[in-house]
Write a protein that holds these residues in place. Structure first.
Motif, PDB file in Angstrom:
ATOM      1  N   ALA A 181       7.720   0.008  -4.483  1.00 20.98           N
ATOM      2  CA  ALA A 181       7.373  -1.022  -3.500  1.00 20.98           C
ATOM      3  C   ALA A 181       7.125  -0.410  -2.127  1.00 20.98           C
ATOM      4  O   ALA A 181       6.149  -0.747  -1.440  1.00 20.98           O
ATOM      5  CB  ALA A 181       8.487  -2.063  -3.419  1.00 20.98           C
ATOM      6  N   LEU A 182       7.993   0.508  -1.715  1.00 16.90           N
ATOM      7  CA  LEU A 182       7.833   1.132  -0.406  1.00 16.90           C
ATOM      8  C   LEU A 182       6.634   2.079  -0.377  1.00 16.90           C
ATOM      9  O   LEU A 182       5.967   2.219   0.650  1.00 16.90           O
ATOM     10  CB  LEU A 182       9.109   1.885  -0.024  1.00 16.90           C
ATOM     11  N   ALA A 183       6.363   2.732  -1.503  1.00 17.36           N
ATOM     12  CA  ALA A 183       5.184   3.601  -1.563  1.00 17.36           C
ATOM     13  C   ALA A 183       3.908   2.784  -1.400  1.00 17.36           C
ATOM     14  O   ALA A 183       2.985   3.177  -0.673  1.00 17.36           O
ATOM     15  CB  ALA A 183       5.165   4.361  -2.888  1.00 17.36           C
ATOM     16  N   VAL A 184       3.853   1.631  -2.053  1.00 17.61           N
ATOM     17  CA  VAL A 184       2.683   0.760  -1.929  1.00 17.61           C
ATOM     18  C   VAL A 184       2.528   0.279  -0.488  1.00 17.61           C
ATOM     19  O   VAL A 184       1.421   0.250   0.063  1.00 17.61           O
ATOM     20  CB  VAL A 184       2.801  -0.437  -2.894  1.00 17.61           C
ATOM     21  N   MET A 185       3.649  -0.093   0.142  1.00 16.70           N
ATOM     22  CA  MET A 185       3.583  -0.544   1.531  1.00 16.70           C
ATOM     23  C   MET A 185       3.098   0.574   2.447  1.00 16.70           C
ATOM     24  O   MET A 185       2.268   0.350   3.338  1.00 16.70           O
ATOM     25  CB  MET A 185       4.956  -1.039   1.983  1.00 16.70           C
ATOM     26  N   GLY A 186       3.594   1.775   2.245  1.00 18.87           N
ATOM     27  CA  GLY A 186       3.141   2.895   3.068  1.00 18.87           C
ATOM     28  C   GLY A 186       1.655   3.161   2.911  1.00 18.87           C
ATOM     29  O   GLY A 186       0.945   3.410   3.886  1.00 18.87           O
ATOM     30  N   LEU A 187       1.166   3.084   1.672  1.00 16.36           N
ATOM     31  CA  LEU A 187      -0.267   3.282   1.434  1.00 16.36           C
ATOM     32  C   LEU A 187      -1.087   2.162   2.072  1.00 16.36           C
ATOM     33  O   LEU A 187      -2.189   2.399   2.590  1.00 16.36           O
ATOM     34  CB  LEU A 187      -0.538   3.343  -0.068  1.00 16.36           C
ATOM     35  N   ALA A 188      -0.549   0.936   2.045  1.00 19.48           N
ATOM     36  CA  ALA A 188      -1.269  -0.186   2.656  1.00 19.48           C
ATOM     37  C   ALA A 188      -1.388  -0.004   4.162  1.00 19.48           C
ATOM     38  O   ALA A 188      -2.448  -0.243   4.754  1.00 19.48           O
ATOM     39  CB  ALA A 188      -0.554  -1.496   2.334  1.00 19.48           C
ATOM     40  N   VAL A 189      -0.299   0.428   4.800  1.00 20.32           N
ATOM     41  CA  VAL A 189      -0.342   0.659   6.244  1.00 20.32           C
ATOM     42  C   VAL A 189      -1.316   1.788   6.573  1.00 20.32           C
ATOM     43  O   VAL A 189      -2.066   1.721   7.553  1.00 20.32           O
ATOM     44  CB  VAL A 189       1.067   0.981   6.782  1.00 20.32           C
ATOM     45  N   THR A 190      -1.324   2.826   5.737  1.00 18.65           N
ATOM     46  CA  THR A 190      -2.271   3.922   5.938  1.00 18.65           C
ATOM     47  C   THR A 190      -3.708   3.428   5.812  1.00 18.65           C
ATOM     48  O   THR A 190      -4.590   3.815   6.595  1.00 18.65           O
ATOM     49  CB  THR A 190      -2.014   5.039   4.912  1.00 18.65           C
ATOM     50  N   ALA A 191      -3.951   2.558   4.835  1.00 15.21           N
ATOM     51  CA  ALA A 191      -5.297   2.006   4.662  1.00 15.21           C
ATOM     52  C   ALA A 191      -5.719   1.205   5.886  1.00 15.21           C
ATOM     53  O   ALA A 191      -6.874   1.271   6.325  1.00 15.21           O
ATOM     54  CB  ALA A 191      -5.342   1.126   3.410  1.00 15.21           C
ATOM     55  N   VAL A 192      -4.777   0.442   6.452  1.00 21.51           N
ATOM     56  CA  VAL A 192      -5.081  -0.310   7.674  1.00 21.51           C
ATOM     57  C   VAL A 192      -5.473   0.649   8.796  1.00 21.51           C
ATOM     58  O   VAL A 192      -6.419   0.406   9.549  1.00 21.51           O
ATOM     59  CB  VAL A 192      -3.872  -1.167   8.094  1.00 21.51           C
TER      60      VAL A 192
END
Length: 243
Positions: free
Chosen positions: A117-128
């Motif tokens: 879950a945290l890995a997905v969130m980190g990738l999402a923030v990076t994508a932003v």
């Protein structure tokens, strides 16, 4: 299952805080996302889980936290956050990621779910951040193109870094940057413009609702606003040589 429920709860609290921080950054729109926890929540999770990994885990956590504290105490606080970022926290972040990975392997299915879950969130923030960079680049190019089309003979930038945003476009334009030690109303600027034979000049500033600046030896004749990015705008004040 985790052998120490209290540690598990602490890890979940930190994980939830990291997720909330990431979600807030996502819902407030495209922009540069600062902060180690917001951009890499796994690092914070790994540091909290470090005691469960024994002596080696605690040693890695000490290195990570010691380095972070040293950076926070001695770092220079200035501008250009997106350009400089938290590069001096990379070691601490890498240690936290390593601890999170080790914890997910040593822990149960719950630890692995939190890790994902945290890995997905980190990738999402990076994508932003990546999308924001693209948007900022395009918006800056459009604003600089509008400045290049201005009718003034010379544009004077209060901020030399702002003029540099024009990239190769600057090479074909008559743009000047005012040094930090000089203000637009300084006689030295008027002398330079007179030497160059400039009769009409534009002063480029970030729009902050401030009063129009004075340019020595010139009278104001107009003000224009140019939209930039993320709600920021540039103000171009036009001046003509005073009779």
């Amino acid at each position: 299952a985790d052998a120490d429920p209290r540690r598990a709860r602490r890890a979940l609290v930190v994980s939830a805080a990291a997720l909330v921080a990431g979600l807030v950054d996502l819902v407030t729109g495209l922009r540069f996302v600062p902060g180690l926890v917001a951009t890499t929540p796994l690092a914070a999770y790994g540091l909290v889980r470090a005691p469960r990994l024994g002596r080696r885990g605690r040693a890695v956590a000490v290195v990570a936290l010691g380095g972070a504290v040293g950076v926070w105490i001695t770092q220079f606080l200035g501008g250009a956050g997106p350009q400089w970022g938290g590069r001096y926290l990379l070691t601490s972040g890498a240690c936290g990621l390593a601890l999170a990975a080790a914890s997910s392997v040593a822990g149960g299915s719950g630890a692995r779910r939190v890790f994902v879950a945290l890995a997905v969130m980190g990738l999402a923030v990076t994508a932003v951040g990546v999308v924001w960079t693209v948007e900022r680049t395009r918006a800056t190019a459009a604003a600089m193109a509008r400045l290049a089309d201005r009718p003034e003979e010379v544009l004077v930038f209060e901020d030399g870094f702002l003029a540099r945003e024009g990239g190769p476009l600057v090479l074909d334009e008559h743009w000047l940057a005012v040094p930090d030690t000089l203000t637009p109303d300084a006689p030295a600027l008027a002398d330079l413009l007179t030497t160059l034979g400039v009769e009409r000049v534009g002063l480029v500033e970030r729009e902050r609702g401030q009063e129009p600046a004075l340019v020595a030896g010139h009278r104001p004749v107009g003000v224009d606003r140019i939209e930039w990015v993320s709600g920021l705008a540039l103000r171009v004040s036009t001046y003509e040589l005073a009779p």
